[in-house]
Design a protein around this motif. Structure first.
Motif, short mmCIF file in Angstrom:
data_model
loop_
_atom_site.label_atom_id
_atom_site.label_comp_id
_atom_site.label_asym_id
_atom_site.label_seq_id
_atom_site.Cartn_x
_atom_site.Cartn_y
_atom_site.Cartn_z
N MET A 33 -6.89 -2.46 10.40
CA MET A 33 -6.09 -2.03 9.43
C MET A 33 -6.92 -0.93 8.24
N ASP A 34 -8.28 -0.90 8.25
CA ASP A 34 -8.62 0.13 7.50
C ASP A 34 -8.09 1.54 8.01
N LYS A 35 -8.37 1.84 9.38
CA LYS A 35 -7.51 3.10 9.75
C LYS A 35 -6.27 3.18 9.37
N ILE A 36 -5.46 2.29 9.63
CA ILE A 36 -4.19 2.21 9.28
C ILE A 36 -3.78 2.41 7.90
N LEU A 37 -4.42 2.06 6.84
CA LEU A 37 -4.42 2.43 5.29
C LEU A 37 -5.33 3.86 4.95
N ARG A 38 -5.75 4.49 6.01
CA ARG A 38 -6.26 5.62 5.86
C ARG A 38 -7.48 5.36 4.76
N LYS A 39 -8.37 4.66 5.00
CA LYS A 39 -9.48 4.16 4.25
C LYS A 39 -10.95 4.92 4.72
N ILE A 65 9.19 15.89 9.65
CA ILE A 65 10.57 15.36 9.09
C ILE A 65 10.73 16.12 7.97
N GLU A 66 11.76 16.81 7.79
CA GLU A 66 12.20 17.55 6.57
C GLU A 66 13.00 16.72 5.60
N GLU A 67 13.87 15.68 5.93
CA GLU A 67 14.45 15.03 4.87
C GLU A 67 13.68 13.78 4.26
N PRO A 68 13.37 14.07 2.98
CA PRO A 68 12.34 13.25 2.24
C PRO A 68 12.36 11.50 2.39
N LEU A 69 13.57 11.14 2.49
CA LEU A 69 13.80 9.79 2.58
C LEU A 69 13.72 9.22 3.99
N MET A 70 14.13 10.07 5.02
CA MET A 70 13.85 9.73 6.18
C MET A 70 12.28 9.69 6.64
N GLN A 71 11.54 10.70 6.01
CA GLN A 71 10.18 10.90 6.16
C GLN A 71 9.30 9.42 5.55
N GLU A 72 10.11 9.11 4.52
CA GLU A 72 9.21 7.89 3.91
C GLU A 72 9.64 6.60 4.86
N ILE A 73 10.84 6.57 5.31
CA ILE A 73 11.19 5.38 6.33
C ILE A 73 10.21 5.47 7.57
N ARG A 74 10.12 6.71 7.98
CA ARG A 74 9.28 6.83 9.25
C ARG A 74 7.79 6.74 9.19
N TYR A 75 7.30 7.02 7.62
CA TYR A 75 5.80 6.65 7.50
C TYR A 75 5.73 5.25 7.78
N LEU A 76 6.55 4.32 7.19
CA LEU A 76 6.86 2.74 7.43
C LEU A 76 6.52 2.45 8.80
N ASP A 77 7.54 3.02 9.61
CA ASP A 77 7.53 2.83 10.87
C ASP A 77 6.36 3.19 11.70
N LYS A 78 5.68 4.25 11.39
CA LYS A 78 4.53 4.54 12.08
C LYS A 78 3.19 3.63 11.78
N LEU A 79 3.30 3.33 10.53
CA LEU A 79 2.30 2.25 10.12
C LEU A 79 2.39 0.78 10.85
N ILE A 80 3.80 0.35 11.22
CA ILE A 80 4.14 -0.79 11.80
C ILE A 80 3.65 -0.72 13.19
N ASP A 81 3.96 0.65 13.73
CA ASP A 81 3.62 0.89 15.09
C ASP A 81 2.19 1.10 15.52
N TRP A 94 0.75 -1.25 -0.08
CA TRP A 94 0.10 0.09 0.01
C TRP A 94 1.03 1.35 0.03
N LEU A 95 1.83 1.13 0.63
CA LEU A 95 2.70 2.40 0.99
C LEU A 95 3.56 2.70 -0.30
N THR A 96 4.22 1.62 -0.82
CA THR A 96 5.26 1.74 -2.03
C THR A 96 4.81 1.37 -3.40
N GLY A 97 3.80 0.71 -3.50
CA GLY A 97 3.26 0.39 -4.68
C GLY A 97 4.09 -1.02 -5.36
N TYR A 98 5.02 -1.63 -4.47
CA TYR A 98 5.45 -2.78 -4.90
C TYR A 98 4.53 -3.76 -5.15
#
Length: 82
Positions: free
Chosen positions: A76-82, A52-68, A4-8
């Protein structure tokens, strides 16, 4: 959640498990970062994700937040912002 986050696709993620992929490359090469990721707000490791200002670090922390959120039992519906 990672798809969901990355499109892979699932096969792409499985392929990455078999060869080393640097974490930065994983996010930089993501097929399509989900626009709804910008709705992810809150604190991870004492830092507000949205500040977070550094774009790559923000992407990494988005995933951290979802896992948290998943670890805390959020639906899951709330986690995936549905």
């Amino acid at each position: 959640m990672i798809r969901w986050l990355t499109g892979y696709s699932q096969p792409e993620l499985e392929e990455m498990l078999e060869r080393p992929v640097p974490y930065g490359d994983f996010f930089r090469d993501a097929p399509e970062l989900n626009e709804k990721r910008r709705m992810i707000k809150g604190v991870v490791c004492g830092v507000r994700v949205e500040d977070i200002e550094e774009p790559l670090m923000q992407e990494i922390r988005y995933l951290d937040k979802l896992i948290d959120e998943l670890a805390r039992g959020k639906a899951m519906d709330k986690i995936l912002r549905k």
